[in-house]
Design an enzyme around this catalytic site. Structure first.
Site, PDB file in Angstrom:
ATOM      1  CG  HIS A  45      -0.352   0.279   2.526  1.00  0.00           C
ATOM      2  ND1 HIS A  45      -0.058  -0.708   3.428  1.00  0.00           N
ATOM      3  CD2 HIS A  45       0.006   1.448   3.119  1.00  0.00           C
ATOM      4  CE1 HIS A  45       0.464  -0.178   4.519  1.00  0.00           C
ATOM      5  NE2 HIS A  45       0.497   1.140   4.357  1.00  0.00           N
ATOM      6  CG  ASP A  89      -0.067  -4.034   2.651  1.00  0.00           C
ATOM      7  OD1 ASP A  89      -0.065  -3.625   1.474  1.00  0.00           O
ATOM      8  OD2 ASP A  89       0.022  -3.275   3.641  1.00  0.00           O
ATOM      9  CB  SER A 113       3.324   1.426   6.200  1.00  0.00           C
ATOM     10  OG  SER A 113       2.156   1.687   6.944  1.00  0.00           O
TER      11      SER A 113
END
Length: 303
Positions: A146, A176, A255
């Site tokens: 993402h 992810d 992230s």
């Protein structure tokens, strides 16, 4: 008046040669020198006051030197002496914490990731920011899908300041994860050490390193809260399972960054935070993909 007899200092008097015999030849000077001093010569020399005081001085100097060496000889090394030295060091030196050492161990492998696009005027703009970690020193980097999804290009900034573009060379959407290949690789690039999560337990200390809101590299510390968790991000359509739950502070920008144990080994890739509100801020629950799954996404063998 009778005159006293005189003797040469260089040779003794010779006895007269008996009649009819040839005279004895005189000894050459070299032979006389080889014979050395006459008996009693050394005794007479040692008996001289100057020589005697010189010998006494040499003996005294030797005794003083021996005493100094004995006095200054190093003491035998004992366990007590070692313990005292360690305690003195601990009391006078400020040592880095285990969390600081863990962060320093992984820092050369942490990468700032920017996803780039273009606005209506055709200008390049930043669409998002995240973190990556080098897993192969040839420039292979793990991050979250993402972080780069929807971007026209990706820019990496390495720990030494080197900037590079990157291409996506692998992906695992169900977790992810994405693998990037840097176009420019710094000299002496260091890959992170990775460790199995088999023996990772709730309560184990961990450190998260990344670029929250683009600020960093930043370090936060906490513990493993649990294993085998599931998470669905507010904008995500797919639930991710088998995650590590942790409570080290993480925010948007973390992230894709590494979750690290205190021995400096990566055990997970930070992938999301749980916040039931519309605010994307940390409330104490973060999730990371175990490094076994992340390594498999990069084509590396499992632990």
């Amino acid at each position: 008046m009778r005159r006293p007899a005189l003797y040469s200092a260089s040779r003794p008097p010779t006895a007269p040669t008996p009649p009819g015999e040839p005279p004895m030849p005189a000894a050459p000077p070299e032979a006389a020198a080889a014979r050395g001093p006459r008996p009693g010569a050394w005794a007479r020399r040692l008996g001289h006051p100057a020589t005697l005081w010189g010998v006494i001085g040499l003996l005294a100097a030797a005794v003083l030197a021996l005493g100094w060496r004995l006095q200054h000889a190093p003491a035998p090394l004992t366990q007590k002496a070692i313990d005292e030295a360690v305690l003195r060091t601990l009391s006078t030196e400020v040592l880095p914490s285990p969390q600081a050492r863990a962060a320093a161990a992984v820092a050369p492998s942490v990468v700032h990731v920017q996803s780039l696009g273009r606005n209506a005027k055709g200008q390049e703009v930043e669409l998002g920011v995240g973190t990556g970690v080098v897993i192969v020193d040839k420039g292979l980097i793990l991050t979250n899908l993402h972080v780069v999804q929807g971007s026209r290009s990706v820019r990496l900034t390495f720990a030494d300041g080197t900037e590079s573009g990157a291409s996506v060379v692998g992906a695992r959407p169900e977790q992810d994860l994405v693998v990037l290949q840097a176009h420019t690789v710094p000299d002496d690039l260091k890959a992170a050490t990775m460790r199995s999560t088999d023996d990772l337990l709730p309560g184990d200390a961990v450190v998260a390193v990344g670029f929250p809101f683009g600020i960093g590299p930043s370090v936060s510390a906490g513990v493993v809260s649990g294993k085998g968790r599931s998470f669905r991000s507010p904008e995500g359509q797919q639930e991710i399972g088998n995650l590590i739950q942790f409570d080290a502070a993480a925010n948007p920008g973390n992230s894709g960054g590494p979750l690290v144990t205190l021995d400096g080994a990566v055990v997970g890739i930070v992938t999301g935070i749980l916040n039931p509100t519309s605010h994307k801020t940390f409330l104490g629950i973060g999730f990371a993909v175990p490094i076994e799954s992340a390594a498999t996404a990069a084509g590396l063998p499992p632990f």
